[in-house]
Design an enzyme around this catalytic site. Structure first.
Site, short mmCIF file in Angstrom:
data_model
loop_
_atom_site.label_atom_id
_atom_site.label_comp_id
_atom_site.label_asym_id
_atom_site.label_seq_id
_atom_site.Cartn_x
_atom_site.Cartn_y
_atom_site.Cartn_z
N ASP A 202 -6.41 69.05 27.85
CA ASP A 202 -6.12 67.62 27.98
C ASP A 202 -6.69 67.16 29.32
O ASP A 202 -6.37 67.74 30.35
CB ASP A 202 -4.59 67.45 27.97
N LYS B 281 0.76 62.92 19.35
CA LYS B 281 0.70 61.66 20.13
C LYS B 281 1.02 61.92 21.61
O LYS B 281 1.72 62.88 21.93
CB LYS B 281 1.75 60.72 19.54
N GLY B 282 0.51 61.06 22.44
CA GLY B 282 0.75 61.22 23.89
C GLY B 282 2.24 61.18 24.24
O GLY B 282 2.98 60.38 23.69
N GLY B 283 2.65 62.08 25.10
CA GLY B 283 4.00 62.04 25.65
C GLY B 283 5.12 62.59 24.78
O GLY B 283 6.29 62.53 25.16
N VAL B 284 4.78 63.19 23.62
CA VAL B 284 5.86 63.64 22.72
C VAL B 284 6.42 65.00 23.12
O VAL B 284 7.49 65.41 22.65
CB VAL B 284 5.38 63.71 21.24
N GLY B 285 5.71 65.70 23.99
CA GLY B 285 6.19 67.02 24.43
C GLY B 285 5.25 68.16 24.07
O GLY B 285 5.68 69.31 23.98
N LYS B 286 3.97 67.85 23.90
CA LYS B 286 2.99 68.90 23.55
C LYS B 286 2.96 70.00 24.61
O LYS B 286 3.00 71.17 24.30
CB LYS B 286 1.57 68.30 23.44
N THR B 287 2.88 69.56 25.88
CA THR B 287 2.77 70.55 26.95
C THR B 287 4.03 71.41 27.02
O THR B 287 3.94 72.64 27.14
CB THR B 287 2.55 69.84 28.31
N SER B 288 5.19 70.77 26.93
CA SER B 288 6.44 71.53 27.01
C SER B 288 6.51 72.53 25.86
O SER B 288 6.91 73.69 26.06
CB SER B 288 7.64 70.58 26.95
#
Ligand SMILES: Nc1ncnc2c1ncn2[C@@H]1O[C@H](COP(=O)(O)OP(=O)(O)OP(=O)(O)O)[C@@H](O)[C@H]1O
Length: 407
Positions: A119, A90-97
């Site tokens: 993304d 989901k958006g904003g959960v920390g995928k990039t981190s």
């Protein structure tokens, strides 16, 4: 007064969990501290402290959370054959981190690594605190082994598709079909949904093209050194559309090309008179065929259990867990290998809890219970990652997070 555990007291800092961020002499470091104001019952940003440092390093305060679950990093890092890790959720959960921290960990474990963002709303540059824009491979400074990052520009990918399917800047199915030498069949081809395909490229196409582009890069000798590729993918909706896209494109393009082949062979004698036009038509057909082949490769990559793993990232909320469950079900249906679930931003344990934190922790604990009882998620390896009290930015911070998550 209850103290807020999000701000660990100095005595609660554990030396092993301290992260050194190396800054140059006299550089400015910004540290944001979250605090709890009991009277207003809300989180406030207590202070953004700007400190001038004369030392060559400073320490980020962080919470120490026992992580019981093991991510199986030994398996992830083993072997020198190329492996792909796709992080989604989901958006904003920390995928990039999580993706960036995994890439740093791979690079520090001896793997020349490439981290790619597909993304459309890139945040790799923000995460690494370096400018990684431009659509080419950019070296990330810091890790021990080479780490490169790539932010694929989805607009470019979309443009490429348009130029492959639209002749001379024209728009619409008719132009395209004429470009392919199939103008006379436009009316009969309604069921192929060509209008949708060509005029408004289907959602997920930019992501698929971006992944295809990466694979194209990786086929070249120049990039053969990369043994780990980490994808920071777009939020769930895009991923799901991406998964169904190759079949849709394969069917549509396949039909167009077959049709064209039939007509071309039947009329080849006449066509040869129009030498130039035939070349243009052939170009369009070649590009479409190339697109189809690339999409098939993307589909195969996602389903290759030997080299690929999709890691779902979530946070401990009912909404995020429900979405993760649906994502897992769709991935299963599409035979995409998933073994791990990262639950990010878990409040650290605390002996003394403020009311807000106690409520929040209860809420999170209920959400974590949901995972145990969810038929799609309960059999995945659960990796719990704490909510830390500073924003995760830059290689040292990512290394810190990576060492907590990827064990
Ligand atoms: N464990 C954590 N503790 C504290 N902050 C975190 C943690 N994980 C992520 N964050 C912060 O949460 C914000 C969102 O994280 P991130 O950009 O990694 O999420 P995302 O899922 O990739 O977002 P998007 O869907 O928008 O691409 C960032 O500010 C990041 O620093």
């Amino acid at each position: 007064m209850a103290s807020c555990s999000v701000i660990p007291s100095a005595s609660s800092l554990v030396s092993s969990s301290l992260c050194k961020l190396f800054t140059s002499r006299n550089s400015i470091a910004t540290v944001g501290l979250l605090s709890f104001a009991p009277k207003s019952s809300s989180f406030v940003l207590l202070s953004i402290k700007q400190r001038a440092y004369h030392e060559s390093s400073f320490r980020v305060r962080s919470v120490a959370v026992p992580v019981e679950d093991v991510a199986g990093f030994d398996d992830m890092v083993a072997g020198t054959q190329r492996k792909y890790y796709m992080l989604g959720g989901k958006g904003g959960v920390g995928k990039t981190s999580c993706a960036a921290s995994l890439a740093v960990k791979f690079a520090n474990s001896g793997h020349p690594t490439l981290v790619v963002s597909t993304d459309p709303a890139h945040s790799l540059s923000d995460s690494f605190a370096q400018d990684l824009t431009g659509g080419t491979l950019v070296p990330v400074e810091g890790p021990e082994c080479p780490l490169f990052a790539l932010e694929i520009n989805p607009d470019k990918a979309r443009e490429e598709f348009r130029s492959a399917t639209q002749k001379n800047g024209g728009t619409g199915v008719k132009d395209f079909m004429e470009g392919m030498g199939l103008g006379m069949l436009v009316e009969q081809l309604g069921e192929l949904k060509l209008g949708e395909l060509l005029d408004t490229p289907p959602p997920g196409l930019d992501e698929a093209m971006a992944i295809a582009k990466v694979m194209q890069f990786l086929e070249s000798q120049e990039y053969s050194m990369f043994t780990r590729i980490v994808f920071d993918t777009a939020p769930t909706g895009h991923t799901l559309r991406l998964l169904s896209l190759p079949d849709f494109l394969d069917a549509s393009i396949g039909k167009i090309l077959k049709l064209r082949q039939k007509i071309t062979s039947a009329t080849s004698a006449i066509k040869s008179v129009f030498g130039q036009e035939q070349t243009t038509q052939q170009d369009a057909a070649d590009k479409l065929e190339q697109l189809r082949e690339r999409m098939i490769k993307v589909r195969e990559l996602f389903r290759d259990t030997d080299s690929t793993e999709f890691v779902i990232v979530t946070i401990p909320t009912v909404m995020a867990i429900n979405e993760s469950s649906r994502l897992r079900a769709s991935l299963k249906k599409e035979n995409v290998p998933v073994k791990k679930l990262v639950v990010n931003q878990i409040l650290p344990p605390s002996a003394t809890d403020c009311k807000f934190c106690a409520m929040k922790r209860k809420d999170q604990s209920r959400a974590l219970d949901m995972i145990q009882n969810d038929p799609e998620l309960s059999n995945l390896t659960l990796i719990q990652a704490p909510l830390v009290d500073v924003e995760i930015r830059g290689v040292p911070a990512l290394k810190f997070l990576g060492d907590i998550i990827w064990k």
